[in-house]
Motif scaffolding. Structure first.
Motif, PDB file in Angstrom:
ATOM      1  N   SER A   1     -37.675 -22.243   0.544  1.00 18.64           N
ATOM      2  CA  SER A   1     -37.370 -22.960   1.781  1.00 18.64           C
ATOM      3  C   SER A   1     -38.135 -22.284   2.918  1.00 18.64           C
ATOM      4  N   ASN A   2     -38.292 -23.007   4.019  1.00 16.70           N
ATOM      5  CA  ASN A   2     -39.050 -22.431   5.126  1.00 16.70           C
ATOM      6  C   ASN A   2     -38.180 -21.463   5.932  1.00 16.70           C
ATOM      7  N   HIS A   3     -38.854 -20.505   6.553  1.00 15.78           N
ATOM      8  CA  HIS A   3     -38.192 -19.517   7.404  1.00 15.78           C
ATOM      9  C   HIS A   3     -39.047 -19.316   8.645  1.00 15.78           C
TER      10      HIS A   3
ATOM     11  N   ASN B   1     -50.736  -1.537  -0.694  1.00 10.89           N
ATOM     12  CA  ASN B   1     -52.061  -1.550  -0.069  1.00 10.89           C
ATOM     13  C   ASN B   1     -52.557  -2.951   0.256  1.00 10.89           C
ATOM     14  N   LYS B   2     -51.633  -3.870   0.511  1.00 12.16           N
ATOM     15  CA  LYS B   2     -51.969  -5.241   0.893  1.00 12.16           C
ATOM     16  C   LYS B   2     -51.081  -5.651   2.061  1.00 12.16           C
ATOM     17  N   ILE B   3     -51.435  -6.735   2.714  1.00 18.91           N
ATOM     18  CA  ILE B   3     -50.613  -7.284   3.790  1.00 18.91           C
ATOM     19  C   ILE B   3     -50.137  -8.666   3.364  1.00 18.91           C
ATOM     20  N   PHE B   4     -48.830  -8.878   3.430  1.00 16.90           N
ATOM     21  CA  PHE B   4     -48.217 -10.142   3.054  1.00 16.90           C
ATOM     22  C   PHE B   4     -47.730 -10.845   4.319  1.00 16.90           C
ATOM     23  N   VAL B   5     -48.086 -12.113   4.472  1.00 14.34           N
ATOM     24  CA  VAL B   5     -47.677 -12.922   5.624  1.00 14.34           C
ATOM     25  C   VAL B   5     -47.079 -14.212   5.080  1.00 14.34           C
ATOM     26  N   VAL B   6     -45.840 -14.523   5.477  1.00 22.86           N
ATOM     27  CA  VAL B   6     -45.165 -15.700   4.928  1.00 22.86           C
ATOM     28  C   VAL B   6     -44.416 -16.466   6.020  1.00 22.86           C
ATOM     29  N   GLY B   7     -44.219 -17.752   5.754  1.00 23.95           N
ATOM     30  CA  GLY B   7     -43.386 -18.584   6.610  1.00 23.95           C
ATOM     31  C   GLY B   7     -43.935 -18.790   7.996  1.00 23.95           C
ATOM     32  N   GLY B   8     -43.019 -18.936   8.938  1.00 25.19           N
ATOM     33  CA  GLY B   8     -43.384 -19.259  10.308  1.00 25.19           C
ATOM     34  C   GLY B   8     -43.569 -20.751  10.476  1.00 25.19           C
ATOM     35  N   HIS B   9     -44.367 -21.116  11.472  1.00 28.28           N
ATOM     36  CA  HIS B   9     -44.653 -22.535  11.660  1.00 28.28           C
ATOM     37  C   HIS B   9     -46.035 -22.736  12.250  1.00 28.28           C
ATOM     38  N   TRP B  10     -46.550 -23.917  12.072  1.00 27.52           N
ATOM     39  CA  TRP B  10     -47.791 -24.378  12.672  1.00 27.52           C
ATOM     40  C   TRP B  10     -47.439 -25.614  13.479  1.00 27.52           C
ATOM     41  N   LYS B  11     -47.561 -25.495  14.803  1.00 26.04           N
ATOM     42  CA  LYS B  11     -47.120 -26.542  15.730  1.00 26.04           C
ATOM     43  C   LYS B  11     -45.651 -26.839  15.449  1.00 26.04           C
TER      44      LYS B  11
ATOM     45  N   ILE C   1     -51.363 -10.356  13.853  1.00 28.74           N
ATOM     46  CA  ILE C   1     -51.650 -11.365  12.828  1.00 28.74           C
ATOM     47  C   ILE C   1     -51.138 -12.710  13.311  1.00 28.74           C
ATOM     48  N   GLY C   2     -52.061 -13.653  13.514  1.00 23.36           N
ATOM     49  CA  GLY C   2     -51.676 -15.004  13.897  1.00 23.36           C
ATOM     50  C   GLY C   2     -51.022 -15.070  15.260  1.00 23.36           C
ATOM     51  N   GLY C   3     -50.192 -16.099  15.451  1.00 29.39           N
ATOM     52  CA  GLY C   3     -49.510 -16.335  16.719  1.00 29.39           C
ATOM     53  C   GLY C   3     -50.091 -17.551  17.414  1.00 29.39           C
ATOM     54  N   TYR C   4     -49.942 -17.584  18.714  1.00 35.47           N
ATOM     55  CA  TYR C   4     -50.566 -18.647  19.492  1.00 35.47           C
ATOM     56  C   TYR C   4     -51.009 -18.087  20.825  1.00 35.47           C
ATOM     57  N   THR C   5     -51.950 -18.766  21.439  1.00 37.02           N
ATOM     58  CA  THR C   5     -52.495 -18.270  22.694  1.00 37.02           C
ATOM     59  C   THR C   5     -51.501 -18.496  23.816  1.00 37.02           C
ATOM     60  N   PRO C   6     -51.424 -17.575  24.768  1.00 37.20           N
ATOM     61  CA  PRO C   6     -50.431 -17.702  25.838  1.00 37.20           C
ATOM     62  C   PRO C   6     -50.718 -18.841  26.810  1.00 37.20           C
ATOM     63  N   TRP C   7     -51.926 -19.281  26.882  1.00 40.06           N
ATOM     64  CA  TRP C   7     -52.260 -20.336  27.840  1.00 40.06           C
ATOM     65  C   TRP C   7     -52.093 -21.730  27.264  1.00 40.06           C
TER      66      TRP C   7
ATOM     67  N   ALA D   1     -47.383 -19.007  13.504  1.00 46.43           N
ATOM     68  CA  ALA D   1     -46.677 -18.168  14.474  1.00 46.43           C
ATOM     69  C   ALA D   1     -45.239 -18.012  14.015  1.00 46.43           C
ATOM     70  N   HIS D   2     -44.549 -17.006  14.515  1.00 48.51           N
ATOM     71  CA  HIS D   2     -43.146 -16.721  14.184  1.00 48.51           C
ATOM     72  C   HIS D   2     -42.956 -16.533  12.687  1.00 48.51           C
ATOM     73  N   HIS D   3     -43.926 -15.898  12.059  1.00 51.15           N
ATOM     74  CA  HIS D   3     -43.911 -15.632  10.624  1.00 51.15           C
ATOM     75  C   HIS D   3     -43.423 -14.213  10.365  1.00 51.15           C
TER      76      HIS D   3
END
Length: 93
Positions: free
Chosen positions: A83-85, A48-58, A2-8, A39-41
């Protein structure tokens, strides 16, 4: 996956989702991407759901969260965290 960033390109954050089927040993048809690339979330499956929170964008820390419902095949926003995490774990209770 789920998410992340490309290695290149470390500034190329992604909102994509990939589903691996270990019994069949291949990746299945993916669900739709998240609404926000991150990424880093934290992520957890519960009710029966997926929860995705926090992390950062750039360079921007995120307080936002999203929940994926496989019944509707859609992502929805959750109320923001207080607060952000970044780089943390979630557990379902």
């Amino acid at each position: 996956i789920i998410g992340g960033y490309t290695p290149w390109e470390l500034n190329d954050f992604v909102s994509s989702v990939e589903v691996y089927n270990p019994e069949m040993e291949w990746f299945e048809e993916p669900p739709p991407p998240m609404q926000i690339a991150r990424a880093h979330h934290g992520a957890v499956a519960a009710d029966n759901k997926i929860f995705v929170v926090g992390g950062h964008w750039k360079d921007q820390p995120l307080t936002s969260g999203e929940v994926y419902d496989p019944q509707t095949n859609k992502w929805s926003f959750m109320p923001p965290m207080l607060s952000n995490h970044i780089t943390f774990n979630l557990i379902a209770m």
